[in-house]
Motif scaffolding. Structure first.
Motif, mmCIF file in Angstrom:
data_model
loop_
_atom_site.group_PDB
_atom_site.id
_atom_site.type_symbol
_atom_site.label_atom_id
_atom_site.label_comp_id
_atom_site.label_asym_id
_atom_site.label_seq_id
_atom_site.Cartn_x
_atom_site.Cartn_y
_atom_site.Cartn_z
ATOM 1 N N PRO A 87 0.754 3.063 10.041
ATOM 2 C CA PRO A 87 -0.029 2.842 11.261
ATOM 3 C C PRO A 87 -0.541 1.406 11.409
ATOM 4 C CG PRO A 87 -0.708 4.863 10.178
ATOM 5 C CD PRO A 87 0.194 4.136 9.213
ATOM 6 N N SER A 88 -0.773 1.019 12.638
ATOM 7 C CA SER A 88 -1.301 -0.319 12.923
ATOM 8 C C SER A 88 -2.816 -0.367 12.710
ATOM 9 C CB SER A 88 -0.993 -0.695 14.378
ATOM 10 O OG SER A 88 -1.670 0.182 15.266
ATOM 11 N N ASN A 89 -3.344 -1.597 12.777
ATOM 12 C CA ASN A 89 -4.789 -1.863 12.751
ATOM 13 C C ASN A 89 -5.468 -1.448 11.454
ATOM 14 O OD1 ASN A 89 -4.725 -2.967 15.355
ATOM 15 N ND2 ASN A 89 -4.853 -0.925 16.259
ATOM 16 N N PHE A 90 -4.723 -1.556 10.343
ATOM 17 C CA PHE A 90 -5.323 -1.311 9.031
ATOM 18 C C PHE A 90 -5.273 -2.615 8.226
ATOM 19 C CE2 PHE A 90 -5.260 -0.118 4.534
ATOM 20 C CZ PHE A 90 -6.414 0.662 4.481
ATOM 21 N N LYS A 91 -6.406 -2.978 7.652
ATOM 22 C CA LYS A 91 -6.498 -4.228 6.886
ATOM 23 C C LYS A 91 -6.027 -3.999 5.456
ATOM 24 C CE LYS A 91 -9.752 -7.929 5.609
ATOM 25 N NZ LYS A 91 -8.966 -9.019 6.214
ATOM 26 N N ILE A 92 -4.986 -4.716 5.054
ATOM 27 C CA ILE A 92 -4.426 -4.583 3.706
ATOM 28 C C ILE A 92 -5.061 -5.614 2.770
ATOM 29 C CG2 ILE A 92 -2.346 -4.880 2.306
ATOM 30 C CD1 ILE A 92 -0.737 -3.653 4.531
ATOM 31 N N ASP A 93 -5.472 -5.143 1.621
ATOM 32 C CA ASP A 93 -6.061 -5.999 0.590
ATOM 33 C C ASP A 93 -4.961 -6.344 -0.414
ATOM 34 O OD1 ASP A 93 -7.368 -7.146 -1.553
ATOM 35 O OD2 ASP A 93 -9.026 -5.704 -1.561
ATOM 36 N N MET A 94 -4.418 -7.562 -0.342
ATOM 37 C CA MET A 94 -3.338 -7.976 -1.225
ATOM 38 C C MET A 94 -3.797 -8.014 -2.681
ATOM 39 S SD MET A 94 -0.640 -8.427 0.600
ATOM 40 C CE MET A 94 0.401 -9.405 -0.473
ATOM 41 N N GLY A 95 -5.039 -8.412 -2.904
ATOM 42 C CA GLY A 95 -5.569 -8.457 -4.260
ATOM 43 C C GLY A 95 -5.571 -7.087 -4.905
ATOM 44 N N THR A 101 -2.130 -4.596 9.705
ATOM 45 C CA THR A 101 -0.821 -3.996 9.980
ATOM 46 C C THR A 101 -0.566 -3.922 11.483
ATOM 47 O OG1 THR A 101 -1.763 -1.759 9.906
ATOM 48 C CG2 THR A 101 -0.809 -2.639 7.870
ATOM 49 N N THR A 102 0.716 -4.026 11.843
ATOM 50 C CA THR A 102 1.111 -4.037 13.261
ATOM 51 C C THR A 102 1.903 -2.794 13.658
ATOM 52 O OG1 THR A 102 3.187 -5.171 12.752
ATOM 53 C CG2 THR A 102 1.254 -6.555 13.224
ATOM 54 N N ALA A 103 2.202 -1.919 12.711
ATOM 55 C CA ALA A 103 3.071 -0.743 12.869
ATOM 56 C C ALA A 103 4.548 -1.100 12.790
ATOM 57 C CB ALA A 103 2.793 0.035 14.144
ATOM 58 N N ASN A 104 4.880 -2.393 12.741
ATOM 59 C CA ASN A 104 6.252 -2.786 12.438
ATOM 60 C C ASN A 104 6.535 -2.481 10.968
ATOM 61 O OD1 ASN A 104 6.545 -3.792 15.040
ATOM 62 N ND2 ASN A 104 5.883 -5.853 14.458
ATOM 63 N N PRO A 105 7.807 -2.304 10.584
ATOM 64 C CA PRO A 105 8.113 -2.009 9.183
ATOM 65 C C PRO A 105 7.518 -3.048 8.235
ATOM 66 C CG PRO A 105 10.052 -1.666 10.544
ATOM 67 C CD PRO A 105 9.028 -2.295 11.431
ATOM 68 N N LEU A 106 6.908 -2.556 7.170
ATOM 69 C CA LEU A 106 6.380 -3.431 6.127
ATOM 70 C C LEU A 106 7.513 -3.796 5.166
ATOM 71 C CD1 LEU A 106 3.126 -1.468 5.225
ATOM 72 C CD2 LEU A 106 3.179 -3.744 6.242
ATOM 73 N N THR A 107 7.684 -5.069 4.906
ATOM 74 C CA THR A 107 8.649 -5.514 3.903
ATOM 75 C C THR A 107 7.880 -6.090 2.726
ATOM 76 O OG1 THR A 107 10.261 -6.075 5.625
ATOM 77 C CG2 THR A 107 10.642 -6.975 3.433
ATOM 78 N N LEU A 108 8.039 -5.461 1.564
ATOM 79 C CA LEU A 108 7.344 -5.885 0.349
ATOM 80 C C LEU A 108 8.366 -6.448 -0.629
ATOM 81 C CD1 LEU A 108 5.512 -3.626 1.686
ATOM 82 C CD2 LEU A 108 4.637 -3.199 -0.599
ATOM 83 N N ILE A 109 8.015 -7.512 -1.325
ATOM 84 C CA ILE A 109 8.931 -8.131 -2.284
ATOM 85 C C ILE A 109 8.184 -8.573 -3.535
ATOM 86 C CG2 ILE A 109 8.740 -10.396 -1.165
ATOM 87 C CD1 ILE A 109 11.748 -10.792 -1.979
ATOM 88 N N ILE A 110 8.796 -8.300 -4.687
ATOM 89 C CA ILE A 110 8.280 -8.751 -5.980
ATOM 90 C C ILE A 110 9.408 -9.503 -6.676
ATOM 91 C CG2 ILE A 110 7.381 -8.077 -8.242
ATOM 92 C CD1 ILE A 110 6.378 -5.473 -6.920
#
Length: 384
Positions: A23-31, A68-77
Motif C-alpha cells: 500500500p501507498s503512504n507508508f513511511k519505511i524505516d531503512m535503518g 511508499t507509492t504503491a508502485n512495486p518495491l525493488t529491494l537489492i542487497i
C-alpha cells in the motif's frame, strides 16, 4: 494482495526482490530493515561468510523519499563476496572445475538431475541460505507495517541439539530484551552456556547441529484466514511459508505435537469476563479451523542440522560413479539462531498478505480504517 519474487545467487553480484501490492503512504524505516539484516547475521556458530558480508538494503523503486507509492518495491542487497567469485561465476565451467560430489541432505543431488547442467555449483548458488537475506528484507518491510497495525512478531530458540529451554512470554519486553541480546536467542543463561559448549564441540568434530524455534505473533484479531477452502487456512499458509525456509523439516501450532493430551485438556475453553471473550489456555496456538481466534499465534519450527558437514559423510561421485566422502562447503555449525530471525520475517510477509486479501486497499490509511472497523464490530458485539 502482496506478491514477490526474489532473484540472485549466493556468490553473484546481488540479491534482488520485487514486491507488488504494498500500500501507498507508508513511511519505511531503512535503518529498521538493516537492523533485521544485522540480526540475521548474528548468533553463535555462524560461519566465515558472515565476517565478509555486512548486509544493507537499497530500495530502487516504489518509494518517494521514504514514503511508499504503491508502485512495486525493488529491494537489492549487494554481495561483498562476489569479488572473490567473480571470475568463476561469469565464465563457463570447464570439466575440471565441475562439482560432482553431492552433500547428502542438500539440494545438490536432486538439482543435478532435475536441471541437468552437469555442475552442482549451479545448484549451490540458488539453494544456499544466502537467499534468506533478501527474504528477511522483504519481511522487515512488512513487519514495520504490521507493527503500525498493532501486530508484533518475536522469536526464541527453544532447543539446539537436545538442549531445551522453556518457552517464554515474548511480549514481556524485559524478558525479550534478554533473549534478543543472547548469542543463542535464549533466556536462561545456564542453557545458553550449555548450547555454546555443544556448538564448540560440534565445530571441533566437524559436525553440525539442528534445533527448534518458537515464533509468537501478538495483536492478532479474530477472523484472519478462512475454512471455506483448503488453501485459505491461515495455519496452512504459514506452514507452507515456514517449510520453504532452508533446513526446516517440521512445524507445529500451539501444543499440536502433544499426543498425550485429551480433548478435555487440549481444546482451549472459552469464557466471558466483564463482557470480554477469553481463553483459559492457548494450546491451539491462536488458530481454529484455519482462522485466527484473537489469541497469540504460537508456532514451533524444527530445523535439521546443516548438510555441509566438515567431517564428511558417505556420498558418491556422479562423474566417476564411485563411493566417496561428501565435500565441504563453507557454512555455519548451527543455523538455528539466524533462522529464528528469518522466520519472524517470513511470517510477517504472510500475515500482512492475508490482511490485504481480507481488507483490499491501495493505501495504508484505508487499511487502518478497515481493520479498526472490524475490531469495533467485535468489541460492539461483546458490549451487547
Amino acid at each position: 494482495m502482496l506478491r514477490f519474487l526474489d532473484a540472485g545467487e549466493s556468490h553473484g553480484r546481488a540479491l534482488i526482490a520485487v514486491v507488488d501490492g504494498f500500500p501507498s503512504n507508508f513511511k519505511i524505516d531503512m535503518g529498521n530493515i538493516n537492523e533485521e539484516l544485522k540480526r540475521r547475521q548474528m548468533g553463535y556458530g555462524r560461519g566465515k561468510r558472515m565476517s565478509i558480508e555486512q548486509d544493507a538494503v537499497e530500495i530502487w523503486s516504489g518509494v518517494r523519499g521514504s514514503i511508499t507509492t504503491a508502485n512495486p518495491l525493488t529491494l537489492i542487497i549487494y554481495n561483498k563476496d562476489y569479488k572473490n567469485w567473480k571470475e568463476l561465476i561469469n565464465t563457463e565451467a570447464d570439466e575440471k572445475e565441475k562439482i560432482t560430489v553431492p552433500r547428502p541432505g542438500h539440494g545438490d543431488l536432486v538439482g543435478y538431475f532435475k536441471y541437468k547442467t552437469g555442475d552442482i555449483r549451479d545448484v549451490i548458488e540458488r539453494t544456499s541460505a544466502r537467499e534468506t537475506a533478501i527474504r528477511t528484507a522483504v519481511g522487515a518491510v512488512c513487519k514495520q507495517m504490521l507493527k503500525s497495525l498493532g501486530i508484533k512478531i518475536r522469536s526464541q530458540v527453544i532447543e539446539i541439539a537436545g538442549i531445551k529451554e522453556e518457552k517464554q512470554d515474548l511480549f514481556n519486553d524485559k524478558v525479550y530484551d534478554i533473549i534478543n541480546k543472547s548469542e543463542v536467542k535464549c533466556f536462561n543463561k545456564k542453557v545458553e552456556e550449555k548450547i555454546k559448549k555443544r556448538i564448540d564441540e560440534a565445530a571441533i568434530k566437524g559436525d553440525t547441529l539442528g534445533g527448534a524455534v518458537h515464533i509468537s505473533i501478538n495483536g492478532m484479531f479474530i477472523g484472519l484466514g478462512s475454512y471455506t477452502q483448503w488453501d485459505k487456512k491461515l495455519d496452512g499458509i504459514l506452514s507452507h511459508a515456514i517449510m520453504s525456509l532452508q533446513g526446516i523439516k517440521g512445524v507445529a501450532f500451539g501444543e499440536g505435537i502433544n499426543t498425550e493430551m485429551t480433548g478435555v485438556d487440549f481444546n482451549d475453553e472459552i469464557y466471558i469476563e466483564k463482557g470480554n471473550i477469553k481463553r483459559r489456555t492457548n494450546h491451539c496456538g491462536g488458530i481454529e479451523a484455519g482462522v485466527s481466534n484473537g489469541e497469540n499465534i504460537e508456532i514451533t519450527a524444527y530445523m535439521k542440522p546443516i548438510p555441509s558437514v566438515k567431517k564428511g559423510i558417505d556420498s558418491i561421485d556422479l562423474k566417476k560413479m564411485i563411493n566417496v566422502k561428501s565435500r565441504y562447503e563453507r557454512s555455519d555449525v548451527c543455523a538455528v539462531i539466524p533462522a529464528a530471525v528469518v522466520l519472524e520475517n517470513i511470517c510477517a510477509y504472510e500475515i500482512l498478505n492475508e490482511i490485504l486479501k481480507q481488507f483490499p486497499c491501495s493505501d495504508f490509511d484505508t487499511l487502518q480504517e478497515q481493520i479498526n472497523k472490524h475490531k469495533d464490530y467485535i468489541l460492539k458485539y461483546m458490549e451487547e
